[in-house]
Design a protein around this motif. Structure first.
Motif, short mmCIF file in Angstrom:
data_model
loop_
_atom_site.label_atom_id
_atom_site.label_comp_id
_atom_site.label_asym_id
_atom_site.label_seq_id
_atom_site.Cartn_x
_atom_site.Cartn_y
_atom_site.Cartn_z
N LEU A 79 0.82 -1.37 -0.16
CA LEU A 79 0.10 0.19 0.07
C LEU A 79 0.73 1.17 -0.18
CD1 LEU A 79 -2.87 1.05 0.15
CD2 LEU A 79 -2.62 1.24 2.46
N ARG A 80 1.82 1.32 0.63
CA ARG A 80 2.86 2.39 0.88
C ARG A 80 3.46 2.62 -0.52
NH1 ARG A 80 8.26 2.40 1.33
NH2 ARG A 80 8.41 0.21 1.64
N ILE A 81 3.81 1.51 -1.12
CA ILE A 81 4.34 2.08 -2.57
C ILE A 81 3.33 2.47 -3.58
CG2 ILE A 81 5.84 0.94 -4.53
CD1 ILE A 81 7.09 1.41 -1.85
N LEU A 82 1.95 1.73 -3.75
CA LEU A 82 1.01 2.03 -4.69
C LEU A 82 0.51 3.42 -4.26
CD1 LEU A 82 -0.69 0.97 -7.03
CD2 LEU A 82 -2.22 -0.13 -5.15
N LYS A 83 0.43 3.80 -3.07
CA LYS A 83 -0.07 5.44 -2.93
C LYS A 83 1.01 6.20 -3.46
CE LYS A 83 -2.91 5.24 1.35
NZ LYS A 83 -3.04 5.55 2.84
N LYS A 84 2.37 5.79 -3.62
CA LYS A 84 3.37 6.69 -4.21
C LYS A 84 3.15 6.87 -5.67
CE LYS A 84 7.09 6.18 -0.80
NZ LYS A 84 8.44 5.91 -0.49
N VAL A 85 2.82 5.64 -6.40
CA VAL A 85 2.52 5.39 -7.65
C VAL A 85 1.44 6.62 -8.01
CG1 VAL A 85 1.41 3.84 -9.43
CG2 VAL A 85 3.31 2.98 -8.17
N ASN A 86 0.00 6.40 -7.12
CA ASN A 86 -1.06 7.14 -7.44
C ASN A 86 -0.62 8.79 -7.20
OD1 ASN A 86 -2.49 5.04 -8.31
ND2 ASN A 86 -3.26 4.77 -6.26
N TYR A 87 0.31 8.95 -6.32
CA TYR A 87 0.72 10.53 -5.92
C TYR A 87 1.37 10.90 -7.22
CZ TYR A 87 3.03 14.38 -4.11
OH TYR A 87 3.59 15.58 -4.12
N TYR A 88 2.51 10.24 -7.73
CA TYR A 88 3.23 10.70 -8.62
C TYR A 88 2.66 10.78 -10.03
CZ TYR A 88 7.24 10.56 -5.63
OH TYR A 88 8.29 10.94 -4.46
N GLY A 89 1.68 9.83 -9.99
CA GLY A 89 0.65 9.63 -11.38
C GLY A 89 0.05 11.05 -11.36
N ALA A 90 -0.40 11.76 -10.37
CA ALA A 90 -1.32 12.83 -10.38
C ALA A 90 -0.46 14.13 -10.58
CB ALA A 90 -2.00 12.94 -8.98
N HIS A 91 0.68 13.97 -10.48
CA HIS A 91 1.83 15.13 -10.53
C HIS A 91 2.93 14.92 -11.77
CE1 HIS A 91 0.27 15.43 -6.65
NE2 HIS A 91 0.41 16.62 -6.66
N LYS A 92 2.39 14.00 -12.67
CA LYS A 92 3.40 13.50 -13.64
C LYS A 92 4.06 14.46 -14.75
CE LYS A 92 0.30 10.95 -16.90
NZ LYS A 92 -0.07 9.76 -17.45
#
Length: 260
Positions: free
Chosen positions: A33-46
């Protein structure tokens, strides 16, 4: 140099996964979950190129960790992973609990979805996981995720009919069904069970214009009816418009064949 750095990252994340998990389902889910949240965070700021680099890195770490955990710990094939599902990890599991798919949007695509998939199955009391990310970006590759797996048995052999979705752009999408089976401990993704006038195949696929369903409250999707042993797919016309009509393929003893 980049290859060496990547190997180091992978080795480190596997080492941390081994230390962190300690056979605890909660710890495994928390780490993922910790890593997937980072994926979604950086995806929103790509749009920021630095975020794009981080997005690529976090996707690779998540992919490697998910494959590691689902290979190392057999019990993961039956875990709900509720928090990961809330973060948009799509999980589909066969009714017999033998075959499971994990799919997530890497958010690396410019227009449609770029999907990574981990396929997990049981073999001799253990689980095996396959990471399907090596064909991303290659010509002719269809990026897809699996929302549903149907189980079909014939002549003592079990087949898994996995439906999938694809999004290419805001105006074009696709759906289909792929057949899998497990033979001699290996996952086979091309058993020829669907017969059409052009040949025998292991999958069905259709593309459609998204605007054709824009005002529909719901629209038909491909599905398998176990009671009648039939596969139903929506009819898409020559202009790629989805209709409310269905095409039916019925199992005739050896193949699924189109009902006239």
């Amino acid at each position: 140099m980049k290859t060496i750095k990547l190997i180091v990252v992978f080795c480190c994340c596997l080492a941390s996964a081994h230390l962190f998990a300690q056979n605890s389902p909660q710890a495994i889910e928390g780490d993922l979950l910790r890593i997937l949240k980072k994926v979604n965070y950086y995806g929103a700021h790509k749009k920021d190129w630095k975020a794009m680099d981080s997005l690529l890195k976090q996707n690779k770490i998540f992919a490697v960790k998910l494959k590691y955990y689902t290979s190392k710990y057999p019990e993961t094939i039956s875990l709900l992973f509720t928090s990961l599902v809330k973060e948009r990890l799509v999980i589909a599991t066969s009714a017999d609990g033998i075959f499971r798919t994990y799919s997530w949007n890497t958010q690396l695509g410019d227009k449609g979805f770029d999907i990574y998939n981990v396929l997990q199955y049981k073999n001799a009391g253990q689980t095996v996981s396959l990471l399907k990310m090596d064909t991303i970006g290659k010509k002719g590759y269809v990026s897809l995720w699996y929302p549903k797996i149907y189980t079909f048995t014939t002549a003592g052999k079990i087949y898994y009919l996995a439906t999938y979705n694809s999004v290419y752009s805001a105006t074009k999408a696709g759906q289909g069904l792929k057949i899998f089976t497990i033979d001699k401990g290996k996952l086979i993704s091309n058993p020829p069970l669907i017969k059409t006038p052009t040949g025998v195949y292991s999958q069905l696929h259709y593309d459609f214009d998204v605007s054709s369903i824009a005002d529909w409250e719901s629209y038909p999707a491909i599905y398998f009816d176990k009671a009648t042993q039939t596969i139903h797919t929506p009819l898409v016309d020559y202009n790629h418009k989805m209709t409310r009509k269905l095409i039916t393929y019925k199992f005739t003893g050896r193949f699924f064949e189109k009902v006239k």
